[in-house]
Scaffold this motif. Structure first.
Motif, PDB file in Angstrom:
ATOM      1  N   ILE A   1       0.846  -1.186   0.000  1.00 15.43           N
ATOM      2  CA  ILE A   1       0.000   0.000   0.000  1.00 15.43           C
ATOM      3  C   ILE A   1       0.883   1.237   0.000  1.00 15.43           C
ATOM      4  N   ARG A   2       0.581   2.165  -0.900  1.00 12.08           N
ATOM      5  CA  ARG A   2       1.303   3.422  -0.970  1.00 12.08           C
ATOM      6  C   ARG A   2       0.316   4.582  -0.858  1.00 12.08           C
ATOM      7  N   TYR A   3       0.519   5.399   0.161  1.00 10.72           N
ATOM      8  CA  TYR A   3      -0.308   6.593   0.369  1.00 10.72           C
ATOM      9  C   TYR A   3       0.524   7.845   0.094  1.00 10.72           C
ATOM     10  N   GLN A   4      -0.151   8.879  -0.387  1.00  3.04           N
ATOM     11  CA  GLN A   4       0.488  10.175  -0.580  1.00  3.04           C
ATOM     12  C   GLN A   4      -0.389  11.247   0.069  1.00  3.04           C
ATOM     13  N   ALA A   5       0.243  12.080   0.902  1.00  2.00           N
ATOM     14  CA  ALA A   5      -0.516  13.099   1.641  1.00  2.00           C
ATOM     15  C   ALA A   5       0.202  14.435   1.578  1.00  2.00           C
ATOM     16  N   THR A   6      -0.578  15.489   1.708  1.00  2.00           N
ATOM     17  CA  THR A   6      -0.048  16.852   1.773  1.00  2.00           C
ATOM     18  C   THR A   6      -0.672  17.541   2.972  1.00  2.00           C
ATOM     19  N   GLU A   7       0.171  18.060   3.875  1.00  3.66           N
ATOM     20  CA  GLU A   7      -0.357  18.718   5.070  1.00  3.66           C
ATOM     21  C   GLU A   7      -0.966  20.080   4.766  1.00  3.66           C
ATOM     22  N   GLY A   8      -0.280  20.916   4.039  1.00  8.00           N
ATOM     23  CA  GLY A   8      -0.725  22.289   3.846  1.00  8.00           C
ATOM     24  C   GLY A   8      -0.402  23.126   5.072  1.00  8.00           C
ATOM     25  N   PRO A   9      -0.670  24.418   5.039  1.00 11.21           N
ATOM     26  CA  PRO A   9      -0.311  25.311   6.153  1.00 11.21           C
ATOM     27  C   PRO A   9      -1.155  25.046   7.389  1.00 11.21           C
ATOM     28  N   ARG A  10      -0.587  25.340   8.559  1.00 14.73           N
ATOM     29  CA  ARG A  10      -1.299  25.227   9.831  1.00 14.73           C
ATOM     30  C   ARG A  10      -1.960  26.580  10.114  1.00 14.73           C
ATOM     31  N   LEU A  11      -3.297  26.576  10.276  1.00 14.84           N
ATOM     32  CA  LEU A  11      -4.052  27.826  10.289  1.00 14.84           C
ATOM     33  C   LEU A  11      -4.820  28.010  11.586  1.00 14.84           C
ATOM     34  N   ASP A  12      -4.991  29.282  11.955  1.00 13.29           N
ATOM     35  CA  ASP A  12      -5.889  29.659  13.036  1.00 13.29           C
ATOM     36  C   ASP A  12      -7.208  30.135  12.439  1.00 13.29           C
ATOM     37  N   ILE A  13      -8.245  30.146  13.276  1.00 13.38           N
ATOM     38  CA  ILE A  13      -9.544  30.654  12.845  1.00 13.38           C
ATOM     39  C   ILE A  13      -9.437  32.170  12.670  1.00 13.38           C
ATOM     40  N   GLY A  14      -9.982  32.657  11.571  1.00  8.68           N
ATOM     41  CA  GLY A  14      -9.981  34.091  11.297  1.00  8.68           C
ATOM     42  C   GLY A  14     -11.306  34.727  11.649  1.00  8.68           C
ATOM     43  N   GLN A  15     -11.747  35.656  10.846  1.00 13.39           N
ATOM     44  CA  GLN A  15     -13.006  36.362  11.088  1.00 13.39           C
ATOM     45  C   GLN A  15     -14.180  35.387  11.031  1.00 13.39           C
ATOM     46  N   ILE A  16     -15.122  35.540  11.969  1.00 11.09           N
ATOM     47  CA  ILE A  16     -16.315  34.697  12.006  1.00 11.09           C
ATOM     48  C   ILE A  16     -17.511  35.545  11.612  1.00 11.09           C
ATOM     49  N   SER A  17     -18.169  35.173  10.511  1.00  9.89           N
ATOM     50  CA  SER A  17     -19.333  35.897  10.014  1.00  9.89           C
ATOM     51  C   SER A  17     -20.602  35.162  10.409  1.00  9.89           C
ATOM     52  N   LEU A  18     -21.653  35.919  10.701  1.00 10.97           N
ATOM     53  CA  LEU A  18     -22.957  35.366  11.063  1.00 10.97           C
ATOM     54  C   LEU A  18     -23.974  35.808  10.022  1.00 10.97           C
ATOM     55  N   ASP A  19     -24.495  34.857   9.261  1.00 13.98           N
ATOM     56  CA  ASP A  19     -25.461  35.156   8.205  1.00 13.98           C
ATOM     57  C   ASP A  19     -26.829  34.573   8.553  1.00 13.98           C
ATOM     58  N   GLY A  20     -27.884  35.247   8.129  1.00  8.52           N
ATOM     59  CA  GLY A  20     -29.248  34.735   8.276  1.00  8.52           C
ATOM     60  C   GLY A  20     -29.959  35.159   9.534  1.00  8.52           C
ATOM     61  N   LEU A  21     -29.323  35.941  10.413  1.00 11.10           N
ATOM     62  CA  LEU A  21     -29.986  36.370  11.644  1.00 11.10           C
ATOM     63  C   LEU A  21     -31.013  37.455  11.335  1.00 11.10           C
ATOM     64  N   LYS A  22     -32.228  37.286  11.816  1.00 17.34           N
ATOM     65  CA  LYS A  22     -33.291  38.262  11.614  1.00 17.34           C
ATOM     66  C   LYS A  22     -33.794  38.824  12.947  1.00 17.34           C
ATOM     67  N   HIS A  23     -34.208  37.929  13.835  1.00 10.31           N
ATOM     68  CA  HIS A  23     -34.760  38.373  15.111  1.00 10.31           C
ATOM     69  C   HIS A  23     -33.842  38.047  16.283  1.00 10.31           C
ATOM     70  N   VAL A  24     -32.847  37.227  16.059  1.00  9.99           N
ATOM     71  CA  VAL A  24     -31.898  36.866  17.113  1.00  9.99           C
ATOM     72  C   VAL A  24     -30.742  37.859  17.083  1.00  9.99           C
ATOM     73  N   ASN A  25     -30.376  38.374  18.236  1.00  7.39           N
ATOM     74  CA  ASN A  25     -29.287  39.345  18.318  1.00  7.39           C
ATOM     75  C   ASN A  25     -27.942  38.689  18.051  1.00  7.39           C
ATOM     76  N   ALA A  26     -27.149  39.334  17.193  1.00  8.76           N
ATOM     77  CA  ALA A  26     -25.824  38.803  16.885  1.00  8.76           C
ATOM     78  C   ALA A  26     -24.941  38.780  18.126  1.00  8.76           C
ATOM     79  N   SER A  27     -25.108  39.749  19.013  1.00  9.69           N
ATOM     80  CA  SER A  27     -24.290  39.783  20.235  1.00  9.69           C
ATOM     81  C   SER A  27     -24.556  38.554  21.103  1.00  9.69           C
ATOM     82  N   TYR A  28     -25.807  38.101  21.131  1.00 10.30           N
ATOM     83  CA  TYR A  28     -26.158  36.906  21.895  1.00 10.30           C
ATOM     84  C   TYR A  28     -25.490  35.675  21.290  1.00 10.30           C
ATOM     85  N   VAL A  29     -25.526  35.566  19.961  1.00 11.82           N
ATOM     86  CA  VAL A  29     -24.912  34.419  19.289  1.00 11.82           C
ATOM     87  C   VAL A  29     -23.404  34.405  19.523  1.00 11.82           C
TER      88      VAL A  29
END
Length: 656
Positions: free
Chosen positions: A227-255
């Motif tokens: 068995i021969r596998y080939q893998a690529t790690e890629g860069p190690r990343l942190d979470i960036g900006q978090i966007s909240l879509d679809g909120l109508k009546h729920v406050n974004a600050s609460y979420v």
């Protein structure tokens, strides 16, 4: 496409085995042969002779998992009752099954196995078979026999894993890969190793890690598979900006306060999924989805987008219940699930109670408003405020009361929750012809443990424990405006009600008797005690009673314990009750239960005193999407004089 090669023999022989096994064998039971292996297009089948009936027998191989995979993979078996076939197409279906079943064998590591299929006693590739089938007597099923010889087990030979330039696996990632030379060459295990490695890489922050399908090289002479596998790690990343879509009546600050992941934290799919599920569990959203950007942001982080679909804010529900002792109840409730935009839940309800019933003397009502405020001071804590008006005309007493209560609930971990609060009650109670008014102040304290693992409390538990411990210190301001012939003058009284309830569930599958979740033994125990006051020092509604669906079925509500001369319940200061119940499911939607309950009420503070009463019965269950509908019939085995001969209970969810 998985690349395959063969050291000895032609690629069209051994190499084909590997390609089929690794492509189709990740989960052997999911290998399904469709119309493409039937030998002919559907249209040509339809133009052939009239369909013939057939009966397929699979000879056991001695390996239950292999047999299950063969049965699931065989078009002859899976289509035999659902898709009619002409004689000519039946021969083609049998020939197509040979290759498919051979693939199923290979997926378990049997690369030198052999499949034999006979139709009406002839080989599936016998050129005379279509004519034999065309002349087959009408109405007589054609016998088909499938036999599989597993042959020797193949094992993994050399296992290699190539990474990108400069990349290197951590010890944890190497352990996750876990594929080693010498282990059985089971296709599911080979493919699972690649999946585990990709998951481990992503959990280490390599959001764009890639693990390609393996290259397999078969060595028939040594019975090994490289068995021969080939893998690529890629860069190690942190979470960036978090966007909240679809909120109508729920406050974004609460979420954002609820979010379990934050910018700057290491990208980990498991934590992001836990955050998504946590938001979905609030009840204000019908769906929560989360996606990561397709490429890192200029600052080297990976943005996330949470997409929300808000649930209906308003719901109206009808409520109804019935038992022969408490009679019927019916009412309506209205709920607002997001009152101020922060997930506040307001419930308003009005019910009519006491519609008949042997323990009732007339109609009553229960009207309340309940406001639940999540994230009260901290995310794992809520505030519950309730105002309730109550009227009951029971055999034990008549009560009209106004109650206010505030509780703070805190979730300690997945299994433990605690609560504490303050409450007050103003009530007028009439018992044995004497009316008194009481004002009570109390401090309800509870601790609950639940490891049954059920998200819906109405679902059927099959394992684990549920334990509830409660203590309610109370102060009663008695009015002293009555005389019941006892030493009670309505004096002020301080007392504490202690109660413990425990239930456990045992699935008979654990000892190999039934399938999981089909047969369950449930056991419940209840112990209660009042400290600091005698029976007649207490308001009647604060005394302990037994009988009814919550304690001992077969006896009317409050029907167990000391009685006045006219047979009406007095109540007591100690309580104990126990239940053993056997629950059996039948098919998909039905079930039954058999149970025995026992309990007693005493006049001292120590439980296990008083006259022990025993009831037994049977019940029917109809399982719905929201929980089982329960109908229980119970009889008293040692009923007191004047007691009912049986009790009937109808409700939603199990008794405990």
């Amino acid at each position: 496409m998985i690349e395959t090669r063969c050291r000895h023999g032609s690629p069209s022989a051994s190499g084909r085995f590997v390609r089929r096994a690794l492509r189709c064998g990740a989960v052997a039971g999911l290998i399904v042969a469709g119309a493409s292996v039937a030998g002919l297009p559907f249209g040509q089948e339809a133009r052939a002779a009239d369909p013939v009936a057939y009966q397929t027998v699979l000879v056991p191989t001695g390996n239950g998992a292999v047999d299950a995979a063969l049965r699931a993979s065989s078009a002859l078996i899976t289509l035999q009752k659902t898709r009619a076939v002409s004689p000519f197409a039946l021969a083609g279906r049998a020939r197509g099954d040979e290759a498919t079943l051979r693939t199923a064998l290979e997926s378990f590591g049997f690369y030198a196995g052999h499949i034999t299929i006979t139709v009406a006693g002839k080989s599936a590739d016998d050129p005379s078979l279509p004519n034999v089938l065309a002349a087959w007597p009408s109405g007589k099923p054609v016998p088909i026999r499938i036999s599989a010889e597993r042959g020797p087990m193949f094992h993994l030979g050399a296992v290699s894993l190539a990474l990108g330039k400069g990349e290197q696996l951590t010890p944890a990632e190497q352990a996750a890969f876990g594929l080693k030379s010498g282990q059985d060459a089971v296709a599911a295990d080979v493919l699972a190793a690649g999946g585990r490695l990709q998951t481990a890489l992503q959990e280490d922050g390599h959001a764009f890690a890639s693990v390609k399908p393996p290259v397999a090289i078969l060595h028939p002479d040594s019975r090994t598979l490289d068995i021969r596998y080939q893998a690529t790690e890629g860069p190690r990343l942190d979470i960036g900006q978090i966007s909240l879509d679809g909120l109508k009546h729920v406050n974004a600050s609460y979420v954002r306060k609820l979010l379990l992941v934050h910018p700057g934290e290491l990208y980990q799919p498991s934590k992001i999924e836990a955050a998504r599920q946590d938001l979905a569990s609030t009840g204000v959203f019908s769906n929560v989805a989360v996606t990561a950007a397709t490429a890192p942001a200029p600052n080297g982080t990976l943005p996330l987008t949470f997409d929300f679909t808000e649930a209906l804010r308003h719901t109206v529900a009808l409520q109804a219940g019935y038992s022969t002792d408490l009679g019927g109840s019916a009412g309506v409730s209205w709920t607002h699930r997001n009152l101020f935009g922060n997930g506040e839940k307001l419930s308003l309800a009005a019910l009519v109670t006491g519609l008949g019933g042997t323990a009732q003397n007339g109609l009553g009502y229960d009207v309340y408003a309940d406001l639940l405020r999540p994230f009260f001071l901290r995310r794992d804590q809520s505030l519950d405020l309730r105002v309730e008006g109550l009227k009951q005309n029971l055999q034990a007493y008549d009560q009209t009361a106004l109650l206010v209560r505030g509780l703070v609930n805190r979730k300690i971990n997945k299994q433990w929750t605690v609560s504490g609060g303050l409450g007050a009650e103003q009530e007028r109670i009439r018992q044995e012809g004497v009316s008194r008014s009481y004002t009570l102040a109390f401090v309800p304290l509870t601790a609950n443990f639940d490891n049954t693992g059920l998200a819906n409390p109405l679902d059927d538990p099959t394992h684990g424990f549920r334990i509830s411990l409660g203590a309610t210190p109370s102060y009663s301001f008695g009015s002293g405006d009555g005389n019941d012939g006892s030493t009670n003058t309505g004096a002020n009284t301080f007392f504490t009600i202690l109660q413990a309830t425990a239930s456990t569930y045992f699935d008979l599958n654990r000892i190999g008797l039934t399938k999981p979740g089909r047969s369950v033994i449930a056991v419940r125990a209840i112990v209660g005690s009042v400290q600091g006051a005698d029976t007649f020092d207490l308001p009647p509604d604060q005394r302990l009673y037994a009988g009814g669906s919550g304690t001992v079925r077969g006896f009317k509500y409050q029907g167990i314990g000391p009685q006045f001369a006219d047979g009406n319940p007095v109540g007591g200061t100690s309580l104990d009750a126990g239940t053993v119940e056997f629950r059996q499911r039948i098919g998909k939607s039905f079930g039954f239960a058999a149970f025995a309950d026992a309990g007693q009420v005493g006049t001292g503070s120590a439980p296990f005193a008083g006259t022990l009463r025993v009831g037994a019965g049977i019940g029917a269950r109809y399982y719905t999407a929201i929980g089982p509908i329960r109908l229980d019939v119970a009889v008293p085995l040692n009923k007191p004089q004047g007691g009912d001969s049986f009790e009937l209970y109808v409700g939603l969810g199990e008794a405990f």
